[in-house]
Design a protein around this motif. Sequence first.
Motif, PDB file in Angstrom:
ATOM      1  N   GLY A  17      37.528  51.854  40.209  1.00  0.00           N
ATOM      2  CA  GLY A  17      38.529  51.465  39.128  1.00  0.00           C
ATOM      3  C   GLY A  17      39.959  51.146  39.952  1.00  0.00           C
ATOM      4  O   GLY A  17      39.985  51.117  40.936  1.00  0.00           O
ATOM      5  N   GLY A  18      40.697  50.973  38.752  1.00  0.00           N
ATOM      6  CA  GLY A  18      42.144  50.413  39.202  1.00  0.00           C
ATOM      7  C   GLY A  18      42.721  49.804  38.090  1.00  0.00           C
ATOM      8  O   GLY A  18      42.519  50.169  36.891  1.00  0.00           O
ATOM      9  N   LEU A  19      44.026  49.268  38.518  1.00  0.00           N
ATOM     10  CA  LEU A  19      44.901  48.605  37.436  1.00  0.00           C
ATOM     11  C   LEU A  19      44.454  47.027  37.411  1.00  0.00           C
ATOM     12  O   LEU A  19      44.430  46.486  38.589  1.00  0.00           O
ATOM     13  CB  LEU A  19      46.458  48.699  37.798  1.00  0.00           C
ATOM     14  CG  LEU A  19      47.272  47.938  36.778  1.00  0.00           C
ATOM     15  CD1 LEU A  19      47.430  48.290  35.498  1.00  0.00           C
ATOM     16  CD2 LEU A  19      48.527  48.295  37.423  1.00  0.00           C
ATOM     17  N   VAL A  20      44.219  46.479  36.235  1.00  0.00           N
ATOM     18  CA  VAL A  20      44.023  45.025  36.121  1.00  0.00           C
ATOM     19  C   VAL A  20      44.644  44.570  35.024  1.00  0.00           C
ATOM     20  O   VAL A  20      44.911  45.414  33.776  1.00  0.00           O
ATOM     21  CB  VAL A  20      42.193  45.036  36.247  1.00  0.00           C
ATOM     22  CG1 VAL A  20      41.845  45.747  34.974  1.00  0.00           C
ATOM     23  CG2 VAL A  20      42.015  43.503  36.114  1.00  0.00           C
ATOM     24  N   GLN A  21      45.119  43.192  34.833  1.00  0.00           N
ATOM     25  CA  GLN A  21      45.436  42.873  33.821  1.00  0.00           C
ATOM     26  C   GLN A  21      44.502  42.399  32.880  1.00  0.00           C
ATOM     27  O   GLN A  21      43.406  42.218  32.867  1.00  0.00           O
ATOM     28  CB  GLN A  21      46.367  41.354  34.133  1.00  0.00           C
ATOM     29  CG  GLN A  21      47.619  41.659  35.129  1.00  0.00           C
ATOM     30  CD  GLN A  21      48.259  40.431  35.314  1.00  0.00           C
ATOM     31  OE1 GLN A  21      47.777  39.299  35.343  1.00  0.00           O
ATOM     32  NE2 GLN A  21      49.730  40.485  36.087  1.00  0.00           N
ATOM     33  N   PRO A  22      45.056  41.985  31.630  1.00  0.00           N
ATOM     34  CA  PRO A  22      44.002  41.919  30.371  1.00  0.00           C
ATOM     35  C   PRO A  22      43.215  40.549  30.716  1.00  0.00           C
ATOM     36  O   PRO A  22      44.220  39.708  31.376  1.00  0.00           O
ATOM     37  CB  PRO A  22      44.983  41.642  29.195  1.00  0.00           C
ATOM     38  CG  PRO A  22      46.197  42.622  29.458  1.00  0.00           C
ATOM     39  CD  PRO A  22      46.316  42.387  30.804  1.00  0.00           C
ATOM     40  N   GLY A  23      41.947  40.229  30.568  1.00  0.00           N
ATOM     41  CA  GLY A  23      41.335  39.209  31.081  1.00  0.00           C
ATOM     42  C   GLY A  23      40.611  39.384  32.127  1.00  0.00           C
ATOM     43  O   GLY A  23      40.066  38.528  32.609  1.00  0.00           O
ATOM     44  N   GLY A  24      41.256  40.338  33.113  1.00  0.00           N
ATOM     45  CA  GLY A  24      40.723  40.474  34.355  1.00  0.00           C
ATOM     46  C   GLY A  24      39.225  41.303  34.607  1.00  0.00           C
ATOM     47  O   GLY A  24      38.735  41.412  33.348  1.00  0.00           O
ATOM     48  N   SER A  25      38.961  41.437  35.687  1.00  0.00           N
ATOM     49  CA  SER A  25      37.640  41.728  36.159  1.00  0.00           C
ATOM     50  C   SER A  25      37.615  42.951  37.168  1.00  0.00           C
ATOM     51  O   SER A  25      38.675  43.048  37.793  1.00  0.00           O
ATOM     52  CB  SER A  25      36.718  40.756  36.608  1.00  0.00           C
ATOM     53  OG  SER A  25      36.461  39.804  35.594  1.00  0.00           O
ATOM     54  N   LEU A  26      36.764  43.788  36.806  1.00  0.00           N
ATOM     55  CA  LEU A  26      36.650  44.942  37.935  1.00  0.00           C
ATOM     56  C   LEU A  26      34.917  45.239  37.913  1.00  0.00           C
ATOM     57  O   LEU A  26      34.162  45.109  36.995  1.00  0.00           O
ATOM     58  CB  LEU A  26      37.142  46.275  37.237  1.00  0.00           C
ATOM     59  CG  LEU A  26      38.693  46.481  37.647  1.00  0.00           C
ATOM     60  CD1 LEU A  26      39.116  47.666  36.866  1.00  0.00           C
ATOM     61  CD2 LEU A  26      39.069  46.301  39.238  1.00  0.00           C
TER      62      LEU A  26
END
Length: 126
Positions: A8-17
């Motif tokens: 998990g983590g912090l990601v911008q909208p449209g990003g991937s994890l």
Amino acid sequence: VQLQASGGGLVQPGGSLRLSCVVSGGTFRSYGMGWFRQAPGKEREFVAATTLSSGNSNTFYAESVKGRFTIFRDLAKSTMYLQMTSLKSEDTAVYFCAAGRPIQSAVRASSMYYYWGQGTQVTVSS
């Protein structure tokens, strides 16, 4: 049986994890595996599941993530993954992995899973 979730983590909208769930202490291939999530103030909800039947892998998704998330497992590593793409703010939640022997008609029910990981936080925000 122990499940260890990570990724998990912090990601911008449209990003991937990509989330991972390592299973130890049990026969990994014998379990149906699932991902659930819980956002603040909301109930835990089903995200995705995968089962093995006669050597065939079956996958199931919540409508809200279908086409964006992919669940798969690596039997050699006793690890399940959740690849998340095109992330949206509404995907923000704590994600939990779970193992059990759910019948296919009930893979979306959290009560069908015996073992749970500790959860990993996913935050989608700009």
